[in-house]
Design an enzyme around this catalytic site. Structure first.
Site, short mmCIF file in Angstrom:
data_model
loop_
_atom_site.label_atom_id
_atom_site.label_comp_id
_atom_site.label_asym_id
_atom_site.label_seq_id
_atom_site.Cartn_x
_atom_site.Cartn_y
_atom_site.Cartn_z
N ASP A 1 0.83 -1.21 0.00
CA ASP A 1 0.00 0.00 0.00
C ASP A 1 0.87 1.26 0.00
O ASP A 1 0.58 2.22 -0.73
CB ASP A 1 -0.93 0.00 1.22
CG ASP A 1 -1.95 -1.13 1.17
OD1 ASP A 1 -2.38 -1.49 0.06
OD2 ASP A 1 -2.31 -1.65 2.24
N ALA A 2 1.91 1.27 0.80
CA ALA A 2 2.79 2.44 0.88
C ALA A 2 3.53 2.65 -0.44
O ALA A 2 3.64 3.79 -0.92
CB ALA A 2 3.78 2.27 2.03
N HIS B 1 -6.21 -5.62 -3.48
CA HIS B 1 -6.58 -5.03 -2.19
C HIS B 1 -7.30 -3.73 -2.50
O HIS B 1 -6.88 -2.97 -3.38
CB HIS B 1 -5.32 -4.78 -1.37
CG HIS B 1 -5.55 -4.42 0.06
ND1 HIS B 1 -6.68 -4.78 0.76
CD2 HIS B 1 -4.78 -3.71 0.94
CE1 HIS B 1 -6.60 -4.32 2.01
NE2 HIS B 1 -5.46 -3.66 2.13
N SER C 1 -15.26 -34.81 23.72
CA SER C 1 -15.79 -35.40 24.95
C SER C 1 -16.96 -34.58 25.48
O SER C 1 -17.09 -33.38 25.18
CB SER C 1 -14.70 -35.47 26.02
OG SER C 1 -14.39 -34.16 26.49
#
Length: 348
Positions: free
Chosen positions: A100-101, A124, A270
């Site tokens: 993203d950066a 994204h 169980s």
């Protein structure tokens, strides 16, 4: 596109039977797919596309470790591996798979090569959803599409090589050519998706940021650490605390309820475990849901995006990140994990 029933809710999905690989190849036969970035998603998506017979090139900064990795994976400099700008110029579909950066940093270079009729592809929804913060606003005459595999690029590649598929979401943000839908779906099939389910850029990023901060990474680490600490503080050894907290969950239970469902898991344990799980499920839910809502609100308002943008832009980000990861790695719980992993039968 077919409709399928998910827990009583009808959703649009595309399967490999409906949209086979041969159809995807036909749709993209005149396209040059330029995969920009060779970090997290880039290797898996580009290699799967290449192996599936598509025309793929890779754009990456020359001279770094990822350039060398691309060469080691068989991409040939000057033929299928180029500097980012040249790859953008050559590509008719630009798969923007940088972090993203880095997408914010490289955007001016990419934008000038987005000529009419090209497609801009994301995995994204971050850059587009938070465009007022990222500055990434595509031209009006290009398709803007998304295919988001629901897992890492490593998982995408591994499952492809095993003959399986990793499910992906897909979305159309902008259809300038009238062919955005078939381009997106063809790419989704090409990268090795098991099936594709419809979303929007906004829904993808909201769910993704919430998931990775919640049950996928942040929340699960917090839950595991809390239980481990309580066991240790009450006299249990590191090995016992780790086995009861992490090892049994990941090695025994997760594969079973991934395959058969949590209801099956409850029915096949169980009676003591059944009663305790059913009784304590409610208190955990009631305690965690307000935190999850707080997280989602932080994502929706863009606060999480801004925190990410601000932290990634600092010159000492990498050093601080490595220190945080070192502390996590050297914590007693994950140091114990190293010993436990070595003692697994497959390692002896």
């Amino acid at each position: 596109m077919a409709q399928m029933n998910f827990g009583g809710v009808m959703e649009n999905v595309v399967t490999r039977e409906e949209f086979p690989l041969e159809k995807a190849r036909e749709v993209l036969k005149n396209e040059t797919i330029a995969v920009i970035g060779y970090g997290v998603q880039g290797p898996g998506q580009s290699l799967n596309l290449r192996d599936n017979g598509f025309n793929v090139i890779v754009g990456q900064r020359k001279g770094g470790k990822t350039w060398d990795k691309a060469v080691a994976d068989g991409w040939v400099p000057g033929e299928t591996l180029f500097e980012i700008e040249e790859a953008c110029e050559r590509g008719t579909i630009i798969q923007y798979l940088l972090s993203d950066a880095a997408q914010i940093e490289v955007w001016p270079t990419v934008k000038k090569h987005l000529t009419a009729g090209k497609a801009l592809y994301f995995s994204h929804g971050f850059a587009i959803t938070y465009s007022e913060r990222t500055g990434i606003i595509p031209p009006a005459d290009v398709d803007v599409i998304l295919v988001a595999p629901k897992g890492s690029g490593t998982s995408l590649r591994t499952m492809f090589l095993e003959g399986r598929g990793l499910n992906s979401s897909f979305a159309i943000y902008q259809d300038a050519t009238g062919h955005a839908w078939e381009r997106a779906v063809a790419l989704g099939i090409g990268v090795g998706s098991g099936y594709l389910f419809e979303t929007t850029f906004k829904r993808e990023v909201y769910s993704d940021l919430t998931g990775e901060r919640g049950s996928l990474m942040g929340g699960i680490q917090g839950l595991l650490l809390a239980q481990y600490e309580v066991l240790r503080e009450n006299g249990h050894t590191p090995s016992e605390a780790f086995n009861e907290t992490v090892e049994e969950l990941t090695q025994s239970l997760m594969p079973l309820f991934a395959k058969n469902g949590m209801d099956w898991m409850y029915a096949n344990c169980s009676t003591t475990a059944q009663r305790g799980a059913l009784d304590w499920m409610g208190p955990f839910h009631d305690a965690i849901k307000p935190v999850m809502q707080q997280l989602y609100d932080s994502v929706k308002t863009g606060n999480e995006a801004q925190i990410s943008i601000d932290s990634n832009s600092k010159t000492d980000y990498r050093e601080k990140l490595e220190e945080e990861l070192r502390q996590l790695r050297e914590s007693e719980m994950w140091q114990t994990a190293m010993t436990v992993r070595k003692l697994r039968p497959e390692n002896n």
